[in-house]
Design a protein around this motif. Structure first.
Motif, PDB file in Angstrom:
ATOM      1  N   GLN A   1      88.102  13.420  35.301  1.00 20.23           N
ATOM      2  CA  GLN A   1      86.847  13.420  36.045  1.00 20.23           C
ATOM      3  C   GLN A   1      87.073  13.881  37.480  1.00 20.23           C
ATOM      4  O   GLN A   1      86.240  14.596  38.059  1.00 20.23           O
ATOM      5  CB  GLN A   1      86.220  12.022  36.025  1.00 20.23           C
ATOM      6  N   ARG A   2      88.196  13.508  38.068  1.00 23.89           N
ATOM      7  CA  ARG A   2      88.504  13.969  39.428  1.00 23.89           C
ATOM      8  C   ARG A   2      88.662  15.481  39.465  1.00 23.89           C
ATOM      9  O   ARG A   2      88.235  16.140  40.410  1.00 23.89           O
ATOM     10  CB  ARG A   2      89.780  13.296  39.935  1.00 23.89           C
ATOM     11  N   VAL A   3      89.296  16.044  38.437  1.00 23.88           N
ATOM     12  CA  VAL A   3      89.502  17.493  38.380  1.00 23.88           C
ATOM     13  C   VAL A   3      88.159  18.209  38.286  1.00 23.88           C
ATOM     14  O   VAL A   3      87.927  19.219  38.959  1.00 23.88           O
ATOM     15  CB  VAL A   3      90.414  17.873  37.197  1.00 23.88           C
ATOM     16  N   PHE A   4      87.263  17.682  37.462  1.00 20.59           N
ATOM     17  CA  PHE A   4      85.958  18.321  37.343  1.00 20.59           C
ATOM     18  C   PHE A   4      85.172  18.210  38.643  1.00 20.59           C
ATOM     19  O   PHE A   4      84.418  19.118  38.999  1.00 20.59           O
ATOM     20  CB  PHE A   4      85.184  17.703  36.173  1.00 20.59           C
ATOM     21  N   LEU A   5      85.340  17.110  39.343  1.00 30.48           N
ATOM     22  CA  LEU A   5      84.695  16.972  40.644  1.00 30.48           C
ATOM     23  C   LEU A   5      85.278  17.988  41.624  1.00 30.48           C
ATOM     24  O   LEU A   5      84.540  18.624  42.390  1.00 30.48           O
ATOM     25  CB  LEU A   5      84.881  15.545  41.160  1.00 30.48           C
ATOM     26  N   ALA A   6      86.596  18.164  41.602  1.00 28.16           N
ATOM     27  CA  ALA A   6      87.235  19.156  42.478  1.00 28.16           C
ATOM     28  C   ALA A   6      86.749  20.560  42.161  1.00 28.16           C
ATOM     29  O   ALA A   6      86.531  21.379  43.068  1.00 28.16           O
ATOM     30  CB  ALA A   6      88.757  19.073  42.339  1.00 28.16           C
ATOM     31  N   ARG A   7      86.565  20.867  40.882  1.00 31.02           N
ATOM     32  CA  ARG A   7      86.055  22.189  40.513  1.00 31.02           C
ATOM     33  C   ARG A   7      84.659  22.409  41.080  1.00 31.02           C
ATOM     34  O   ARG A   7      84.328  23.495  41.576  1.00 31.02           O
ATOM     35  CB  ARG A   7      86.028  22.359  38.995  1.00 31.02           C
ATOM     36  N   ALA A   8      83.827  21.360  41.016  1.00 35.51           N
ATOM     37  CA  ALA A   8      82.488  21.470  41.586  1.00 35.51           C
ATOM     38  C   ALA A   8      82.553  21.681  43.100  1.00 35.51           C
ATOM     39  O   ALA A   8      81.815  22.499  43.660  1.00 35.51           O
ATOM     40  CB  ALA A   8      81.676  20.222  41.254  1.00 35.51           C
ATOM     41  N   LEU A   9      83.446  20.966  43.771  1.00 38.33           N
ATOM     42  CA  LEU A   9      83.593  21.142  45.212  1.00 38.33           C
ATOM     43  C   LEU A   9      84.008  22.569  45.552  1.00 38.33           C
ATOM     44  O   LEU A   9      83.566  23.140  46.554  1.00 38.33           O
ATOM     45  CB  LEU A   9      84.629  20.156  45.766  1.00 38.33           C
ATOM     46  N   ALA A  10      84.853  23.153  44.711  1.00 33.70           N
ATOM     47  CA  ALA A  10      85.324  24.519  44.955  1.00 33.70           C
ATOM     48  C   ALA A  10      84.186  25.530  44.867  1.00 33.70           C
ATOM     49  O   ALA A  10      84.299  26.633  45.418  1.00 33.70           O
ATOM     50  CB  ALA A  10      86.426  24.879  43.959  1.00 33.70           C
ATOM     51  N   GLN A  11      83.106  25.187  44.201  1.00 35.93           N
ATOM     52  CA  GLN A  11      81.948  26.070  44.146  1.00 35.93           C
ATOM     53  C   GLN A  11      81.265  26.200  45.496  1.00 35.93           C
ATOM     54  O   GLN A  11      80.515  27.142  45.725  1.00 35.93           O
ATOM     55  CB  GLN A  11      80.937  25.564  43.110  1.00 35.93           C
ATOM     56  N   ASP A  12      81.493  25.228  46.388  1.00 34.81           N
ATOM     57  CA  ASP A  12      80.880  25.246  47.718  1.00 34.81           C
ATOM     58  C   ASP A  12      79.365  25.347  47.598  1.00 34.81           C
ATOM     59  O   ASP A  12      78.716  26.175  48.245  1.00 34.81           O
ATOM     60  CB  ASP A  12      81.440  26.408  48.544  1.00 34.81           C
ATOM     61  N   ALA A  13      78.796  24.503  46.758  1.00 30.51           N
ATOM     62  CA  ALA A  13      77.363  24.561  46.470  1.00 30.51           C
ATOM     63  C   ALA A  13      76.562  23.740  47.475  1.00 30.51           C
ATOM     64  O   ALA A  13      77.112  22.934  48.233  1.00 30.51           O
ATOM     65  CB  ALA A  13      77.107  24.045  45.057  1.00 30.51           C
ATOM     66  N   ASP A  14      75.257  23.939  47.474  1.00 36.04           N
ATOM     67  CA  ASP A  14      74.343  23.129  48.281  1.00 36.04           C
ATOM     68  C   ASP A  14      73.715  22.005  47.469  1.00 36.04           C
ATOM     69  O   ASP A  14      73.255  21.021  48.029  1.00 36.04           O
ATOM     70  CB  ASP A  14      73.235  24.004  48.860  1.00 36.04           C
ATOM     71  N   LEU A  15      73.662  22.187  46.152  1.00 39.69           N
ATOM     72  CA  LEU A  15      73.094  21.185  45.241  1.00 39.69           C
ATOM     73  C   LEU A  15      74.092  20.955  44.116  1.00 39.69           C
ATOM     74  O   LEU A  15      74.569  21.904  43.488  1.00 39.69           O
ATOM     75  CB  LEU A  15      71.777  21.690  44.656  1.00 39.69           C
ATOM     76  N   TYR A  16      74.409  19.685  43.866  1.00 43.72           N
ATOM     77  CA  TYR A  16      75.306  19.310  42.773  1.00 43.72           C
ATOM     78  C   TYR A  16      74.544  18.449  41.777  1.00 43.72           C
ATOM     79  O   TYR A  16      73.939  17.445  42.145  1.00 43.72           O
ATOM     80  CB  TYR A  16      76.519  18.534  43.310  1.00 43.72           C
TER      81      TYR A  16
END
Length: 266
Positions: free
Chosen positions: A155-170
């Motif tokens: 789950q931490r890895v998937f969260l890190a992948r989302a952070l790498a997207q540099d998105a405005d909405l998660y």
């Protein structure tokens, strides 16, 4: 540009506007006549009983399920026009964790929306991936195969992948499900950090006891929208009773509306 830089979202404009949305699977309603807005820069919980349509609401925003009626706008436009600004963390059970790929490579995949599928991540992208892994306490495991990780580490890895997207909405589907206490604290800290730089997080959440501690805003679903608003004013005993009771009556009413054509399919 480093991941997690400031957001251009404005607090006055809803990040997500769901209008008159109904979703039905095989003519069986899953969401019925939903009108709800997601404010900018908030941590937003979606709560409701099993089968209430929580994950379906996320998928409706992402365009992953057909709508029987209504429409969704994201940052005031279509999802296609702002897709790079939206990150998604699916349920862990939806992922093939036996796929032969390293932790670092999974996180680098979060950069593909900015690179396109032809270009490979460069040194700057690899550094962003490393920073994101460090934020979730997984920097030392970058070269491990994902199949070697525990559930909390995955789950931490998937969260890190989302952070790498540099998105405005998660949009996150049960990010706290099945994780240990240490991972839960890490996730909460990361989500608060996102909020502090103006990002918006919408998460399906099951632990009602932690809603007031973890979230600013709550959407309460039971097939239909029961209530939505700031946690302090909305997460009340009366609304909880309405959310977690009477589901069969609502299902019957919605199914009848679809059968009789009250809800138009297209």
């Amino acid at each position: 540009m480093s991941a997690l830089a400031g957001s251009s979202a404005t607090p006055q404009t809803p990040v997500v506007d769901v209008h008159d949305v109904t979703v039905a699977y095989h003519r069986r309603p899953v969401l019925w006549d939903i009108d709800v807005q997601v404010p900018a820069g908030k941590l937003v919980a979606i709560v409701g009983p099993n089968g209430a349509g929580k994950s379906t609401l996320l998928k409706a925003v992402l365009g992953l399920v057909p709508l029987a009626s209504g429409h969704v706008t994201v940052f005031g436009g279509t999802l296609r026009s702002v897709r790079r600004r939206v990150g998604y963390v699916p349920q862990r059970e939806a992922v093939d964790w036996d796929f032969p790929i390293t932790v670092s490579e999974v996180v680098q995949m979060g950069r593909y929306g900015r690179l396109g599928w032809v270009r490979r991540p460069g040194a700057a992208d690899r550094e962003i991936a490393r920073e994101c892994l460090a934020k979730v306490g997984m920097e030392a495991m970058g070269e491990r195969q994902i199949s070697q990780l525990s559930g909390g580490q995955q789950q931490r890895v998937f969260l890190a992948r989302a952070l790498a997207q540099d998105a405005d909405l998660y949009l996150m589907d049960e990010p706290f499900a099945g994780v240990d206490a240490a991972t839960e604290r890490v996730i909460v800290d990361v989500l608060r950090g996102l909020r502090d730089i103006g990002r918006t997080v919408v998460a399906v959440h099951h632990d009602l006891q932690t809603v007031p501690e973890y979230f600013d805003h709550v959407i309460m679903l039971n097939l239909r929208l029961v209530a939505a608003g700031p946690v302090g004013a909305t997460f009340t005993g009366a609304n909880l009773q309405s959310t977690y009771g009477g589901r069969l009556t609502l299902l019957d009413q919605a199914a009848e509306a679809i059968r009789t054509g009250t809800v138009a399919e297209h």
